[in-house]
Design a protein around this motif. Structure first.
Motif, PDB file in Angstrom:
ATOM      1  N   ARG A 107      36.692  -6.890  29.586  1.00  0.00           N
ATOM      2  CA  ARG A 107      37.425  -5.770  28.746  1.00  0.00           C
ATOM      3  C   ARG A 107      37.383  -5.807  27.763  1.00  0.00           C
ATOM      4  O   ARG A 107      36.562  -4.827  26.729  1.00  0.00           O
ATOM      5  N   GLU A 108      37.420  -7.248  26.895  1.00  0.00           N
ATOM      6  CA  GLU A 108      37.179  -7.372  25.461  1.00  0.00           C
ATOM      7  C   GLU A 108      35.781  -6.811  25.367  1.00  0.00           C
ATOM      8  O   GLU A 108      35.713  -5.823  23.946  1.00  0.00           O
ATOM      9  N   ASP A 109      34.914  -7.115  26.276  1.00  0.00           N
ATOM     10  CA  ASP A 109      33.857  -6.934  25.249  1.00  0.00           C
ATOM     11  C   ASP A 109      33.258  -4.952  25.303  1.00  0.00           C
ATOM     12  O   ASP A 109      32.363  -4.782  24.050  1.00  0.00           O
ATOM     13  N   TYR A 111      36.422  -3.224  24.738  1.00  0.00           N
ATOM     14  CA  TYR A 111      36.402  -2.578  23.684  1.00  0.00           C
ATOM     15  C   TYR A 111      36.328  -2.800  22.767  1.00  0.00           C
ATOM     16  O   TYR A 111      36.282  -1.570  21.794  1.00  0.00           O
TER      17      TYR A 111
END
Length: 131
Positions: A107-109, A111
């Motif tokens: 998910r961080e990638d 975002y």
């Protein structure tokens, strides 16, 4: 407006055309009230069928990016209905997020990718003194 079609791409030509017009609007290369080339002119310029251009313009109208005026043809006219836009974006993102999930992309990638792309559009608008 420069349109480049990749005839070797798996993506439909009308979708390539649609996407490039949306990118042009996002970067202020096209603005509210600007007329797009006629269907015949754009088809001739790009070397594609008029029906393909017409289909792209129809999709852009349905998605709220242009209106069709009998005298001026396709005109950039943004539908600012936020709820409708969010619904359309949600529908499109579902597939992309499913693809990312299948490939174990965190998910961080995602975002970070969203921030990166959004920043590109903001920079393009800042570079244009007419905005």
């Amino acid at each position: 407006m420069v349109i480049q079609i990749d005839f070797q791409s798996d993506e439909a030509i009308y979708m390539q055309l649609r996407n490039q017009i949306i990118f042009s609007i996002a970067t202020s290369a096209l603005r509210e009230g600007d007329s797009l080339p006629s269907v015949r002119q754009l088809a001739d310029d790009v070397g594609i069928n008029m029906h393909t251009v017409n289909k792209a313009y129809t999709v852009l109208r349905q998605e709220g990016f242009v209106t069709i005026d009998r005298r001026r043809g396709a005109v950039v006219s943004l539908d600012l209905d936020k709820e409708r836009a969010l619904s359309q974006i949600r529908d499109n993102m579902r597939v992309e997020l499913a693809r990312a999930h299948c490939r174990k992309i965190p998910r961080e990638d995602l975002y970070a990718l969203i921030d990166e792309v959004y920043e590109e559009y903001e920079q393009a608008q800042e570079e244009d003194p007419n905005v």
